[in-house]
Structures are given as structure tokens and as C-alpha cells.
Design a protein around this motif. Sequence first.
Motif, PDB file in Angstrom:
ATOM      1  N   ARG A 117       0.835  -1.201   0.000  1.00 45.43           N
ATOM      2  CA  ARG A 117       0.000   0.000   0.000  1.00 45.43           C
ATOM      3  C   ARG A 117       0.873   1.256   0.000  1.00 45.43           C
ATOM      4  N   VAL A 118       2.003   1.193   0.690  1.00 51.53           N
ATOM      5  CA  VAL A 118       2.965   2.298   0.626  1.00 51.53           C
ATOM      6  C   VAL A 118       3.513   2.413  -0.793  1.00 51.53           C
ATOM      7  N   SER A 119       3.839   1.270  -1.409  1.00 49.94           N
ATOM      8  CA  SER A 119       4.387   1.274  -2.771  1.00 49.94           C
ATOM      9  C   SER A 119       3.428   1.920  -3.760  1.00 49.94           C
ATOM     10  N   ARG A 120       2.136   1.728  -3.530  1.00 48.89           N
ATOM     11  CA  ARG A 120       1.138   2.329  -4.410  1.00 48.89           C
ATOM     12  C   ARG A 120       1.157   3.857  -4.302  1.00 48.89           C
ATOM     13  N   LEU A 121       1.521   4.356  -3.132  1.00 41.34           N
ATOM     14  CA  LEU A 121       1.512   5.798  -2.884  1.00 41.34           C
ATOM     15  C   LEU A 121       2.851   6.467  -3.187  1.00 41.34           C
ATOM     16  N   LYS A 122       3.944   5.712  -2.978  1.00 44.24           N
ATOM     17  CA  LYS A 122       5.272   6.315  -3.136  1.00 44.24           C
ATOM     18  C   LYS A 122       6.287   5.231  -3.483  1.00 44.24           C
ATOM     19  N   ALA A 123       7.112   5.500  -4.472  1.00 46.18           N
ATOM     20  CA  ALA A 123       8.133   4.534  -4.896  1.00 46.18           C
ATOM     21  C   ALA A 123       9.342   4.629  -3.970  1.00 46.18           C
ATOM     22  N   ILE A 124       9.431   3.696  -3.021  1.00 47.07           N
ATOM     23  CA  ILE A 124      10.562   3.671  -2.095  1.00 47.07           C
ATOM     24  C   ILE A 124      10.996   2.225  -1.882  1.00 47.07           C
ATOM     25  N   SER A 125      12.228   2.062  -1.425  1.00 45.85           N
ATOM     26  CA  SER A 125      12.745   0.734  -1.115  1.00 45.85           C
ATOM     27  C   SER A 125      12.246   0.301   0.255  1.00 45.85           C
ATOM     28  N   GLN A 126      11.742  -0.946   0.353  1.00 49.36           N
ATOM     29  CA  GLN A 126      11.203  -1.455   1.606  1.00 49.36           C
ATOM     30  C   GLN A 126      11.697  -2.873   1.865  1.00 49.36           C
ATOM     31  N   ALA A 127      11.690  -3.261   3.125  1.00 45.44           N
ATOM     32  CA  ALA A 127      11.973  -4.643   3.514  1.00 45.44           C
ATOM     33  C   ALA A 127      11.133  -4.968   4.736  1.00 45.44           C
ATOM     34  N   SER A 128      10.555  -6.165   4.759  1.00 49.69           N
ATOM     35  CA  SER A 128       9.740  -6.603   5.885  1.00 49.69           C
ATOM     36  C   SER A 128      10.515  -7.627   6.704  1.00 49.69           C
ATOM     37  N   VAL A 129      10.477  -7.452   8.028  1.00 49.87           N
ATOM     38  CA  VAL A 129      11.247  -8.300   8.945  1.00 49.87           C
ATOM     39  C   VAL A 129      10.290  -8.952   9.933  1.00 49.87           C
ATOM     40  N   LEU A 130      10.453 -10.253  10.168  1.00 47.70           N
ATOM     41  CA  LEU A 130       9.516 -11.006  10.996  1.00 47.70           C
ATOM     42  C   LEU A 130      10.255 -11.811  12.060  1.00 47.70           C
ATOM     43  N   ASN A 131       9.743 -11.732  13.296  1.00 48.89           N
ATOM     44  CA  ASN A 131      10.280 -12.541  14.390  1.00 48.89           C
ATOM     45  C   ASN A 131       9.582 -13.901  14.410  1.00 48.89           C
ATOM     46  N   LEU A 132      10.329 -14.956  14.148  1.00 53.58           N
ATOM     47  CA  LEU A 132       9.752 -16.295  14.097  1.00 53.58           C
ATOM     48  C   LEU A 132       9.258 -16.780  15.453  1.00 53.58           C
ATOM     49  N   ALA A 133       9.860 -16.270  16.520  1.00 55.09           N
ATOM     50  CA  ALA A 133       9.535 -16.783  17.853  1.00 55.09           C
ATOM     51  C   ALA A 133       8.134 -16.406  18.299  1.00 55.09           C
ATOM     52  N   THR A 134       7.583 -15.343  17.757  1.00 61.35           N
ATOM     53  CA  THR A 134       6.290 -14.857  18.232  1.00 61.35           C
ATOM     54  C   THR A 134       5.205 -14.935  17.155  1.00 61.35           C
ATOM     55  N   ASN A 135       5.437 -15.712  16.102  1.00 60.54           N
ATOM     56  CA  ASN A 135       4.464 -15.827  15.025  1.00 60.54           C
ATOM     57  C   ASN A 135       4.197 -17.284  14.679  1.00 60.54           C
ATOM     58  N   ARG A 136       2.994 -17.543  14.198  1.00 58.38           N
ATOM     59  CA  ARG A 136       2.607 -18.890  13.821  1.00 58.38           C
ATOM     60  C   ARG A 136       2.731 -19.121  12.321  1.00 58.38           C
ATOM     61  N   ILE A 137       3.260 -18.161  11.603  1.00 57.60           N
ATOM     62  CA  ILE A 137       3.417 -18.284  10.158  1.00 57.60           C
ATOM     63  C   ILE A 137       4.550 -19.264   9.872  1.00 57.60           C
ATOM     64  N   THR A 138       4.296 -20.247   9.049  1.00 60.86           N
ATOM     65  CA  THR A 138       5.297 -21.277   8.783  1.00 60.86           C
ATOM     66  C   THR A 138       5.312 -21.652   7.302  1.00 60.86           C
ATOM     67  N   GLY A 139       6.276 -22.467   6.934  1.00 60.98           N
ATOM     68  CA  GLY A 139       6.324 -23.068   5.610  1.00 60.98           C
ATOM     69  C   GLY A 139       6.449 -22.068   4.483  1.00 60.98           C
TER      70      GLY A 139
END
Length: 218
Positions: A164-186
Motif C-alpha cells: 500500500r505504501v508502494s502504491r503511494l510512493k516509490a521507495i525501497s522497503q523490507a519486511s522483517v519477521l520474528n519467528l519466535a512470536t508468530n505462527r506463520i510457517t512453511g
Amino acid sequence: FPRTSQQALDNYTINRSTDEQTFIKQSRYFDVWSFDFRLFRPIFTFAREKRIPVLGLNIEREIVSSAYKGGGIDTLDEEQKKEIPDSRDLSLEGYADRLREFHAMHSTMDNAKGDLSAFIEAQAIWDEYMARSISNYLESNPQMKMIVIAGSQHTRKDYGIPPRVSRLKAISQASVLNLATNRITGNELEKTADYLFFLDVEDFEPQGKIGVVLEPSR
């Protein structure tokens, strides 16, 4: 934090004109966020020491709640509608499907109509509003870099804040996730974040409680 807490954030981190207890009260921390403040204290302490700006990115929770309980954005009053982002992308792949899962848990809210479309509309306000806040700040401060701290669903690079930010403004982004506190897997991890790390959950001494819940009189 909602953007209405900005003055309290500035007073604590930039101006250093208030102490921690005053900051918590003035920012309405326990009204807008339910997690133990001790989890976030090191971040605010560091920002205060270095005078790093801390921005409230979010919209008032009451507006989102009203949109859902009322049956959609059209039911908001004119002042509330002025706060809503004009463009809200509900078509991002996987977004509606995930919200359907959450809707099953939220549909029993008091005074809520339980309407799925209203729920999706209301939830989209969070990410779109934060994306607009981020874009506006970076537009006004092009020399700055921003670290956004938000829940794992909000920081997803496939349908959270980043696209959604990319749609508004062309900038470089990176998303960082802590595995210890999330159930997202695989395979979903690759869709969710660019970088993964593992940080153990912090264990604190229990805080004192008096066993009652106080609500403001109406």
C-alpha cells in the motif's frame, strides 16, 4: 499509536519534557494498546536518549470499530469519513481470505452486525491509514529512513502495509519477521517477509492487579 498521540510522543522522545509515567497517560497507551509496556520500553528509552522521532501512524480505533459495528464505512458520520483514506485496496491476493478467518473470531463482538463486508472494509482502514501516514512523512522528509513497528499481519509484504505504501510512493522497503512470536510457517514465510530472525519471548515479573475492571462513566 494513533496520530492524535503525536504531541505526547514528541514531548517524551524529542522534547524530553515529560517523564515515562506522564507519557503513558498522555499518549493513552493502555487505551490504544494492550501489551505490557515493558516489552516496548527499550525502544522508547533509546529513542529518547538519541532524540529519534517516534510517529503515531494509526487512525483512532473508535472509527474502525464504528465502521464495523455500524455495517460499513457509509455509516460513519461526516467527520469520521474525512479521516478515511480515499483509496482502499481490498483486492490484494490473500487479503480477503485471511480476513474471513479473522471475521469468524470477531463476529461475536458486542453490538456488531457481524457483516463480513463491513469487517473487511473496516480492517482495510488500518493498513491504508498507516500506509498514508508513512508516505506523507517520507514525502515531507526525503532524507529520513523509517522503521515501522506493527503486528505481523500489518507488516506482510504481500497484502499488509508495504504494498500500500508502494502504491503511494516509490521507495525501497523490507519486511522483517520474528519467528519466535508468530505462527506463520512453511511456504507462507516467503510471501510474508524479506528477513526472518528469532528472538525469544521476554519473561517479566507479574504486575500487581487488584482484581477489578474500571470503566469510565458515560
